[in-house]
Design a protein around this motif. Sequence first.
Motif, PDB file in Angstrom:
ATOM      1  N   ILE A 158       6.034  -4.258   7.806  1.00  0.00           N
ATOM      2  CA  ILE A 158       6.864  -3.282   7.108  1.00  0.00           C
ATOM      3  C   ILE A 158       8.182  -3.970   6.779  1.00  0.00           C
ATOM      4  N   ARG A 159       8.674  -3.715   5.587  1.00  0.00           N
ATOM      5  CA  ARG A 159       9.974  -4.249   5.181  1.00  0.00           C
ATOM      6  C   ARG A 159      10.849  -3.109   4.671  1.00  0.00           C
ATOM      7  N   VAL A 160      12.161  -3.264   4.809  1.00  0.00           N
ATOM      8  CA  VAL A 160      13.121  -2.279   4.307  1.00  0.00           C
ATOM      9  C   VAL A 160      14.062  -2.982   3.349  1.00  0.00           C
ATOM     10  N   TRP A 161      14.177  -2.421   2.151  1.00  0.00           N
ATOM     11  CA  TRP A 161      14.913  -3.043   1.061  1.00  0.00           C
ATOM     12  C   TRP A 161      16.089  -2.165   0.633  1.00  0.00           C
ATOM     13  N   GLN A 176       0.804  -1.217   0.000  1.00  0.00           N
ATOM     14  CA  GLN A 176       0.000   0.000   0.000  1.00  0.00           C
ATOM     15  C   GLN A 176       0.837   1.267   0.000  1.00  0.00           C
ATOM     16  N   SER A 177       2.077   1.185   0.514  1.00  0.00           N
ATOM     17  CA  SER A 177       2.874   2.396   0.669  1.00  0.00           C
ATOM     18  C   SER A 177       4.355   2.086   0.491  1.00  0.00           C
ATOM     19  N   ALA A 187      11.303   1.671   2.204  1.00  0.00           N
ATOM     20  CA  ALA A 187      10.413   1.030   3.170  1.00  0.00           C
ATOM     21  C   ALA A 187       9.079   0.758   2.486  1.00  0.00           C
ATOM     22  N   SER A 188       8.499  -0.376   2.791  1.00  0.00           N
ATOM     23  CA  SER A 188       7.204  -0.736   2.226  1.00  0.00           C
ATOM     24  C   SER A 188       6.261  -1.195   3.322  1.00  0.00           C
ATOM     25  N   GLY A 189       5.019  -0.759   3.232  1.00  0.00           N
ATOM     26  CA  GLY A 189       3.976  -1.185   4.156  1.00  0.00           C
ATOM     27  C   GLY A 189       2.930  -1.971   3.395  1.00  0.00           C
ATOM     28  N   VAL A 235       3.647   4.416   5.381  1.00  0.00           N
ATOM     29  CA  VAL A 235       4.957   4.402   6.042  1.00  0.00           C
ATOM     30  C   VAL A 235       5.695   5.690   5.718  1.00  0.00           C
ATOM     31  N   ALA A 236       6.554   6.122   6.654  1.00  0.00           N
ATOM     32  CA  ALA A 236       7.343   7.337   6.449  1.00  0.00           C
ATOM     33  C   ALA A 236       8.653   7.223   7.214  1.00  0.00           C
ATOM     34  N   PHE A 237       9.741   7.686   6.592  1.00  0.00           N
ATOM     35  CA  PHE A 237      11.034   7.764   7.261  1.00  0.00           C
ATOM     36  C   PHE A 237      11.131   9.064   8.048  1.00  0.00           C
ATOM     37  N   SER A 238      11.843   9.021   9.168  1.00  0.00           N
ATOM     38  CA  SER A 238      12.210  10.248   9.868  1.00  0.00           C
ATOM     39  C   SER A 238      13.261  10.982   9.049  1.00  0.00           C
TER      40      SER A 238
END
Length: 214
Positions: free
Chosen positions: A168-171, A148-149, A160-162, A193-196
């Motif tokens: 959530i996964r980080v690639w 979705q995100s 990052a993917s939600g 999802v959002a990164f700081s």
Amino acid sequence: AKTGQLDAGPFEGHSNYVMSVAFSPDGRHIASGSADQTIRLWDATTGELVAAPFVGHSGSVQSIAFSPDGRRIVSGSDDETVRVWRVTTGKHAVGTFKGHSGWVLSVAVSPDGRLIASGSSDKTVCVWDATTGRLVAGPFEGHSGQVQSVQFSPDGDHIASGSHDKTIRVWDARTGKLVAGPFEGHTERVVSVAFSPDGHHIASGSDDKTIRVW
């Protein structure tokens, strides 16, 4: 934003649901993507439509994002494609990006503007060359539900993917290697999802009515 008062709008013109909005990097314009299959560009202060509707998608425009230089708009649609548009003309800047086998639900542009990430109902993430439309990485497989995100990290190295699989996964943005996750804890689908700004944390929003920070 401090008072919660309406500064401009409502901006009216779409004939169906507005699925996504984004500010241009300079804050002068707002782009909107709609289930009416068009993208519109508005003056952020006056609400005036500053360009004719961008027409080309044959499905709802689910997600939009500006390039960092503000000269292009990226869109993802139910027609299973990603498209890039010139802000000045509303015409395609690059050929249609085809590769997903499901709706494109989310798009994001890397901080340097060179890559585009897309998340789809086909449960994958793809990474494209923003200039040529060539698939440069992916599809990244691992999620068991639609993606979705998607969001790039501030340094552009990670995505990052939600997903509707509640994780959530980080690639690695270049190789598709899973570098973190799956982050488990949500009890319903992850829709955002959002990164700081420093890239050290990821926030996620879910249908379970919670926000989590990882």
